[in-house]
Design a protein around this motif. Structure first.
Motif, short mmCIF file in Angstrom:
data_model
loop_
_atom_site.label_atom_id
_atom_site.label_comp_id
_atom_site.label_asym_id
_atom_site.label_seq_id
_atom_site.Cartn_x
_atom_site.Cartn_y
_atom_site.Cartn_z
N TYR A 37 7.67 -12.14 3.28
CA TYR A 37 6.46 -11.35 2.95
C TYR A 37 6.26 -10.23 3.56
O TYR A 37 6.65 -10.06 4.81
CB TYR A 37 5.27 -12.36 2.84
N LYS A 38 5.29 -9.39 3.12
CA LYS A 38 4.53 -8.33 3.87
C LYS A 38 3.33 -8.82 4.42
O LYS A 38 2.25 -8.41 3.71
CB LYS A 38 4.54 -7.04 3.06
N ASP A 379 0.68 -17.58 -4.34
CA ASP A 379 0.71 -15.92 -3.43
C ASP A 379 0.10 -15.04 -4.08
O ASP A 379 -0.20 -14.65 -5.33
CB ASP A 379 2.49 -15.55 -3.54
N LYS A 381 -1.89 -10.96 -3.55
CA LYS A 381 -1.97 -9.60 -2.71
C LYS A 381 -3.53 -9.31 -2.26
O LYS A 381 -4.29 -9.42 -3.30
CB LYS A 381 -1.28 -8.60 -3.34
N GLU A 384 -2.55 -3.93 0.45
CA GLU A 384 -1.14 -3.83 0.55
C GLU A 384 -0.42 -5.05 1.16
O GLU A 384 0.95 -5.01 1.11
CB GLU A 384 -0.79 -2.55 1.34
N TYR A 385 -1.08 -6.07 1.63
CA TYR A 385 -0.37 -7.30 2.07
C TYR A 385 -0.35 -8.20 1.24
O TYR A 385 -1.31 -8.54 0.30
CB TYR A 385 -1.23 -7.60 3.42
N ASP A 386 0.75 -9.29 1.52
CA ASP A 386 0.91 -10.43 0.74
C ASP A 386 0.07 -11.46 1.58
O ASP A 386 -0.12 -11.64 2.82
CB ASP A 386 2.37 -10.79 0.80
N PRO A 388 0.34 -15.49 1.45
CA PRO A 388 1.06 -16.52 0.63
C PRO A 388 0.23 -17.79 0.39
O PRO A 388 -0.85 -17.87 0.88
CB PRO A 388 2.12 -17.03 2.00
#
Length: 499
Positions: A37-38, A379, A381, A384-386, A388
Motif C-alpha cells: 500500500y501507499k 481498502d 483511499k 493520496e494515501y491508502d 487498508p
C-alpha cells in the motif's frame, strides 16, 4: 539439582531467541505491508512498543499528536504498541472520510484487548453492524419522543433547583465542579432510568462510582489495548472491571423489573421504558436483547457524564472570558423569559443569541478532540494515501471548526456568526463537528444540546459567572486525559447570585 540449573540457564536463552524471532517477523510483516500500500507517512517506530514512548507529555496525548501533524501533514500514522493508528486532520479529509465514505467506516476495532474481554460486541460505543444500528435507532427514538423529553425536562427543572440552592448556599460542602457532575449524572439518570437521586443516596453513590471505575477500565487509552501482554501482570484490574459491570447490570435489572411489575406508564417516559414497551415480536425483528440495552445504558452514562460536565466547564469559563457576551445573553433571557420562570428546552428559539453563544463556545472550546476508533470495511483511499481494510483510524474534530475556508476570523469569538445562518442547512458538512459527523456521529448529541442550553441559560438567568480573583485573567491552560481536553483552572470559577 543439575537438571534444574540447566533448565534455569536454557529458559532465558529460549525467551531471548523467541523475542528476537518475534521482532524479526514483525519487521518483515511491516515491510511487506508497506510495499503493498501507499501508506501515510510516519516516524520510525521501535519494535513492540512502537511510538508509545513519544506520546507522553505534560499536556497529554493529543498535544503530542499535534506535533506529529506539524511534521507529517494532515494524514499520518503512528505505531502504538501492536496497532498501526492512522490519524486524519483537516476538513477536506474529515469530510471525505466521515461524510462521503461514512458508511464504510462504521466498524469498531472491538477485537482490541479490553473491548474483547469486557464488552462482548454490545452497546453503542464499541459495537458495529446490526447490533449497533438497532441500539442507535432505539436511543434516537427515545431522544425524539415528546413524552420522554417532557418527563426529562421536569426532572431537570427539579435538579436545577437543587443545584441553585447549593450554589447560593455559602455553607454548602460541595464545589461547583461536584455540583455540575451530580447534575449531569442525574440528567442522564432521568433519561435512561426515569429517576433522580439525592446527593447522599447510597444507591446513587454506589452506581455512580462503579460506572466511573468501569469507564476508566474500558477507555481507549488503556495500555492493555496496545500492549496486551501487560494485562497478564495486572489481572486484578480486569477482574475488578468485570465485577463493577455485573454490579451495575444487576441494579439496572432491578429497576427494569420494578418497571415491568409496576403500573405501566402510557406512553413510556424514559429509555428503559421505551425498550420495555416493545413487544416480543418487535424485539425479535430488531434482534434486540436485554444485554444490548444494559450495555448501551452503561455506555451512555460513561460517555455522557464526562462530556456534559467538561463541556459545561468550558462554557462557564468562556462566559468569564467574554463578560460582554455573558451580559448580553442574560439580558436576552430576562427580557424574553423573565427571572421567575425556569428556562425550558423549548425556549431555545426565543433566545437566539444565547443559543448562538453556546454554539460558538462549542466551536472554539469543545473538549472533544478525536473521534473514537473507526475501521474501514474495505481498502479505501483518503487523499493520496491508502487506508487498508480494518486499519484503525482516529479523526480530528477540532481543526474543521477553525478552518479558514469556512470560518471568517476563526480565532475570534463571535456568537453573531451563528445568528445569520442555520448551521445544519448552510454550513458545509463536516466543518462544525463537536459531536463528530457521518453515520457514527455521537448519538447523545440531542441530550447534550438540551442539557447544555437549559443548564447554561438557567445559570445565566440567576447568577453572574465570575472568578475568585476577578482582577486576574482566567487561564485557559488545559490537559488531555481519557475523555478530552480538561481546563486546569476551573476551580477559579465561581457563581455569584444576582440581587
Amino acid at each position: 539439582m543439575e537438571n534444574a540449573t540447566s533448565s534455569q540457564r536454557v529458559l532465558p536463552i529460549v525467551i531471548g531467541v523467541s523475542s528476537i524471532g518475534a521482532v524479526f517477523v514483525y519487521l518483515i510483516m511491516k515491510i511487506a505491508w508497506g510495499r503493498q500500500y501507499k501508506l501515510p507517512p510516519g516516524p520510525w517506530a521501535l519494535p513492540i512498543v512502537g511510538n508509545l514512548p513519544q506520546l507522553h507529555g505534560r499536556h497529554g496525548f493529543y498535544y503530542k499528536v499535534l506535533e506529529f501533524r506539524q511534521t507529517y501533514g494532515d494524514i499520518f500514522r503512528l505505531q502504538m504498541g501492536v496497532h498501526n493508528i492512522m490519524f486524519v486532520f483537516g476538513h477536506q479529509y474529515v469530510q471525505e472520510l466521515l461524510c462521503k465514505n461514512g458508511d464504510l467506516v462504521t466498524k469498531r476495532p472491538n477485537w482490541m484487548y479490553v473491548p474483547d474481554k469486557l464488552l462482548d460486541k454490545k452497546g453503542v460505543v464499541w459495537s458495529y453492524g446490526d447490533s449497533w444500528r438497532t441500539m442507535q435507532a432505539l436511543l434516537k427514538s427515545a431522544q425524539e419522543d415528546p413524552a420522554v423529553i417532557s418527563a426529562l425536562q421536569r426532572h431537570h427543572t427539579a435538579e436545577y433547583e437543587l443545584f441553585q440552592s447549593h450554589a447560593k448556599d455559602k455553607s454548602s460542602p460541595h464545589t461547583l465542579e461536584y455540583l455540575i457532575r451530580q447534575t449531569a449524572f442525574n440528567f442522564l439518570s432521568a433519561f435512561l432510568l426515569g429517576r433522580r437521586y439525592s446527593y447522599e443516596d447510597p444507591d446513587m453513590i454506589e452506581i455512580r462510582d462503579k460506572i466511573s471505575e468501569f469507564g476508566v477500565s474500558m477507555a481507549t487509552a488503556n495500555k492493555a489495548n496496545f500492549l496486551p501482554f501487560l494485562a497478564y501482570f495486572d489481572r486484578s484490574k480486569l477482574q475488578t472491571a468485570v465485577r463493577n459491570q455485573e454490579y451495575v447490570f444487576s441494579r439496572f435489572r432491578e429497576i427494569m423489573q420494578a418497571k415491568s411489575n409496576g403500573t405501566e406508564e402510557e406512553p413510556p417516559s424514559d429509555f428503559l421504558q421505551v425498550y420495555l414497551s416493545k413487544s416480543e415480536k418487535e424485539l425479535s425483528v430488531d434482534g434486540m436483547t436485554e444485554i444490548d440495552v444494559l450495555r448501551t445504558t452503561v455506555d451512555m452514562f460513561v460517555a455522557g457524564r464526562d462530556n456534559l460536565m467538561v463541556s459545561t466547564k468550558w462554557i462557564l469559563m468562556a462566559l468569564v472570558k467574554y463578560p460582554d457576551v455573558q451580559s448580553k445573553c442574560r439580558s436576552e433571557i430576562h427580557e424574553v423569559i423573565g427571572r421567575d420562570q425556569k428556562v425550558q428546552t423549548e425556549d431555545r428559539s426565543k433566545t437566539p443569541y444565547t443559543l448562538a453563544t453556546i454554539k460558538e463556545i462549542q466551536r472554539m472550546y469543545s473538549p472533544v478532540t478525536l473521534t473514537p476508533f473507526h475501521c474501514p470495511e474495505q481498502d479505501i483511499k483518503v487523499g493520496e494515501y491508502d487506508i487498508p481494510k480494518d486499519s484503525i483510524i482516529m479523526i480530528d474534530c477540532k481543526a474543521p471548526c477553525k478552518d479558514r475556508q469556512f470560518w471568517k476570523d476563526p480565532e475570534d469569538f463571535k456568537p453573531e456568526r451563528f445568528l445569520d445562518m442555520n448551521a445544519s442547512q448552510h454550513l458545509p458538512e463536516g466543518c462544525y463537528i463537536p459531536y463528530g459527523a457521518g453515520p457514527r456521529y455521537c448519538i447523545g448529541k440531542y441530550l447534550a444540546d438540551i442539557f447544555l442550553y437549559t443548564f447554561t441559560a438557567n445559570i445565566l438567568q440567576n447568577f453572574q459567572v465570575t472568578t475568585r480573583n476577578p482582577e486576574e485573567q482566567l487561564s485557559f491552560e488545559n490537559v488531555f486525559n481519557l475523555f478530552g481536553l480538561h481546563p486546569l483552572h476551573f476551580d477559579e470559577v465561581t457563581l455569584k447570585g444576582l440581587e
